[in-house]
Design an enzyme around this catalytic site. Structure first.
Site, PDB file in Angstrom:
ATOM      1  N   GLY A 107       1.047  -1.229  -0.002  1.00 54.13           N
ATOM      2  CA  GLY A 107      -0.059   0.102   0.041  1.00 54.13           C
ATOM      3  C   GLY A 107       0.827   1.313   0.007  1.00 54.13           C
ATOM      4  O   GLY A 107       0.128   2.409  -0.094  1.00 54.13           O
ATOM      5  N   TYR A 146     -11.155   4.632 -11.608  1.00 51.36           N
ATOM      6  CA  TYR A 146     -10.863   5.527 -10.303  1.00 51.36           C
ATOM      7  C   TYR A 146     -10.541   6.665 -10.429  1.00 51.36           C
ATOM      8  O   TYR A 146     -10.303   7.722  -9.708  1.00 51.36           O
ATOM      9  CB  TYR A 146      -9.449   4.754  -9.656  1.00 51.36           C
ATOM     10  CG  TYR A 146      -9.640   3.311  -9.491  1.00 51.36           C
ATOM     11  CD1 TYR A 146     -10.420   2.525  -8.821  1.00 51.36           C
ATOM     12  CD2 TYR A 146      -8.381   2.455  -9.910  1.00 51.36           C
ATOM     13  CE1 TYR A 146     -10.524   1.407  -8.466  1.00 51.36           C
ATOM     14  CE2 TYR A 146      -8.225   1.286  -9.659  1.00 51.36           C
ATOM     15  CZ  TYR A 146      -9.215   0.547  -9.010  1.00 51.36           C
ATOM     16  OH  TYR A 146      -9.311  -0.760  -8.783  1.00 51.36           O
ATOM     17  N   PRO A 154       4.774  -5.095  -1.181  1.00 48.62           N
ATOM     18  CA  PRO A 154       5.009  -4.012  -2.268  1.00 48.62           C
ATOM     19  C   PRO A 154       4.711  -4.707  -3.529  1.00 48.62           C
ATOM     20  O   PRO A 154       5.060  -5.696  -4.153  1.00 48.62           O
ATOM     21  CB  PRO A 154       6.404  -3.526  -2.151  1.00 48.62           C
ATOM     22  CG  PRO A 154       7.075  -4.704  -1.702  1.00 48.62           C
ATOM     23  CD  PRO A 154       6.113  -5.557  -0.728  1.00 48.62           C
ATOM     24  N   ARG A 204       2.814  -1.975  -6.257  1.00 53.02           N
ATOM     25  CA  ARG A 204       2.741  -0.672  -6.929  1.00 53.02           C
ATOM     26  C   ARG A 204       4.191  -0.109  -7.135  1.00 53.02           C
ATOM     27  O   ARG A 204       4.571   0.508  -8.134  1.00 53.02           O
ATOM     28  CB  ARG A 204       1.592  -0.086  -6.555  1.00 53.02           C
ATOM     29  CG  ARG A 204       1.265   1.530  -7.274  1.00 53.02           C
ATOM     30  CD  ARG A 204       0.417   2.364  -6.426  1.00 53.02           C
ATOM     31  NE  ARG A 204      -0.783   1.587  -6.129  1.00 53.02           N
ATOM     32  CZ  ARG A 204      -1.825   1.719  -6.839  1.00 53.02           C
ATOM     33  NH1 ARG A 204      -2.015   2.339  -7.819  1.00 53.02           N
ATOM     34  NH2 ARG A 204      -2.843   1.050  -6.099  1.00 53.02           N
ATOM     35  N   CYS A 212     -15.159   2.482 -28.301  1.00 57.06           N
ATOM     36  CA  CYS A 212     -16.800   3.091 -28.551  1.00 57.06           C
ATOM     37  C   CYS A 212     -17.123   3.192 -27.003  1.00 57.06           C
ATOM     38  O   CYS A 212     -18.292   2.422 -26.728  1.00 57.06           O
ATOM     39  CB  CYS A 212     -17.291   2.128 -29.435  1.00 57.06           C
ATOM     40  SG  CYS A 212     -19.204   2.696 -29.755  1.00 57.06           S
ATOM     41  N   GLU A 213     -16.757   4.036 -26.460  1.00 56.00           N
ATOM     42  CA  GLU A 213     -17.213   4.263 -25.039  1.00 56.00           C
ATOM     43  C   GLU A 213     -16.837   5.612 -24.282  1.00 56.00           C
ATOM     44  O   GLU A 213     -15.726   5.891 -24.393  1.00 56.00           O
ATOM     45  CB  GLU A 213     -16.520   3.221 -24.088  1.00 56.00           C
ATOM     46  CG  GLU A 213     -16.893   3.075 -22.554  1.00 56.00           C
ATOM     47  CD  GLU A 213     -18.179   2.326 -22.364  1.00 56.00           C
ATOM     48  OE1 GLU A 213     -19.019   2.788 -21.536  1.00 56.00           O
ATOM     49  OE2 GLU A 213     -18.225   1.351 -23.107  1.00 56.00           O
TER      50      GLU A 213
END
Length: 432
Positions: free
Chosen positions: A249, A335, A292, A294, A362-363
């Site tokens: 984190g 997010y 760990p 990220r 297509c969004e």
């Protein structure tokens, strides 16, 4: 432009990443393209390993959180750097196995391991299961008995910590799909059950409070609660935990407005508290694990795209469309994660064009970022998005039937392909 020790601009005005001209990389390998700095990955592994050994000792070790980035080459690097791993699926386990990783150094997480997952783990000599609930405990006991082994486990405990991170990545509160809460008495009950079951060796406890945490104090708070729980279980059941896993984190600098983190200093601060608290409580200091993910791979990665259309809507906004988007990076759609980007072939020019970097799907929600400042691009320019090494490839999809990108690794010897680009045939290989 985003600043980092592995980012620069060369005499051509091109973005250089990990010593390589990104425009040339795009020409050689095509776009979209994940680019990873192998030396940065290794550097971060060594920082964590050295700090945990110095500050915690007692065999303490970092476990790379596979969910951040799972492919064979990563597990080969983790083996070479002496890391353990945290896995959350049989697919991650299989990938690590194919890479030759020693699965006795793997910890299998997840709130709903199937019987297949448990059997697959046991048959492949998984080191530990991190157990989430009573049903899982009973299943592991039964399946381990059928295989005539005693399986090592940790219990996932919810300490009730709110580290003030994004709600979607906050996992330490009482109301969570993960773990058993101390506050409700369920952690105590789960410990008692684990100690009563055959074919299981309870080695300790695990917690994870969330992601993108820049201060070390929330980890100190979690450790304080967990050590008190360990002391309570010792007093009540004469069981003293040998291992305490504090999860992952620690935050990452995604933009220049984010703070830099000294991971070693953070670990030192956590260790100082743990040593004092263990002494105060009269318990032995457990082996400390952390996860760990990220912070190992995020800023070791960038993604390169080719610019398509540039659309200006007077009085509203400017759109810069690229040949990738949410299939290779869904984090903004999920997010509203913030990124910085640059036009790689014009990296020496002032970014004075405010725009939305839009994907090709297509969004309407297929965006990489809004209000981004770039040098005004034209069709065919190369756009580079920084800090995409974590939770980009691992969360990628084939939405709109778009093949996933290739991944290139850069080391001191140059660049090499770690992951080939998916083909149209790959998209249809499971169709019947």
């Amino acid at each position: 432009m985003y600043t980092s020790s592995n980012v620069s601009v060369n005499e051509k005005g091109h973005l250089v990443f990990a010593g390589m001209d990104t425009v040339e990389l795009a020409k050689e390998y095509g776009t979209p393209l994940y680019v990873m700095d192998e030396e940065r990955i290794r550097e971060r592994c060594r920082i964590y390993k050295k700090a945990m050994d110095e500050h915690f000792g007692n065999g303490s070790i970092p476990l790379f959180a596979s969910k951040a980035l799972s492919l064979k080459r990563i597990y080969e690097i983790m083996t070479e750097e002496g890391m353990g791993i945290d896995i959350v699926s049989s697919g991650e386990m299989h990938t690590a196995k194919k890479a030759g990783f020693d699965l006795s150094k793997a910890y299998f997480h997840g709130n709903n391991k199937t019987d297949f997952d448990i059997k697959y783990g046991i048959e492949n000599n998984i080191g530990y299961f991190v157990c989430d609930n009573a049903d899982e405990l009973r299943a592991i006991s039964l399946i381990a008995g059928e295989h005539r082994i005693t399986q090592k486990i940790l219990l996932r405990i919810t300490p009730g910590i709110d580290p003030h991170t994004l709600e979607a990545i906050n996992t330490g509160k009482v109301d969570s799909k993960f773990g058993a809460a101390i506050e409700t008495g369920q952690a105590d009950s789960l410990t008692a059950l684990a100690l009563s079951l055959d074919n299981i060796e309870l080695c300790g406890f695990h917690c994870h409070i969330g992601s993108q945490i820049f201060e070390y104090e929330p980890f100190v708070d979690a450790a304080t609660i967990m050590l008190s729980f360990i002391a309570d279980m010792k007093a009540k059941y004469s069981f003293e935990a040998k291992e305490l896993n504090l999860g992952g984190g620690m935050g990452v600098k995604y933009t220049d407005s984010d703070p830099e983190i000294c991971y070693s200093s953070n670990l030192n601060g956590i260790a100082t508290l743990i040593k004092k608290k263990c002494n105060d409580l009269g318990i032995n200091m457990p082996k400390i694990l952390m996860e760990p993910g990220r912070s190992i791979v995020a800023d070791a990665g960038i993604t390169l795209y080719t610019v398509g259309g540039v659309k200006e809507i007077p009085g509203f906004r400017n759109y810069v469309s690229i040949d990738g988007g949410m299939p290779d990076n869904p984090r903004y759609a999920l997010y509203q994660s913030t990124y910085e980007a640059v036009i790689a072939n014009k990296a020496n020019l002032t970014p004075d064009y405010k725009c939305t970097l839009a994907g090709r799907c297509c969004e309407s929600g297929d965006l990489i970022g809004e209000g981004m400042m770039l040098t005004k691009p034209v069709r065919g320019d190369i756009a580079a998005v920084f800090v995409t090494g974590a939770y980009n490839y691992s969360m990628a999809s084939n939405y709109n039937r778009i093949p996933r990108p290739a991944m290139v690794m850069i080391n001191k010897n140059g660049s090499y392909l770690a992951l080939r680009r998916e083909s149209f045939e790959d998209l249809c290989k499971n169709d019947i």
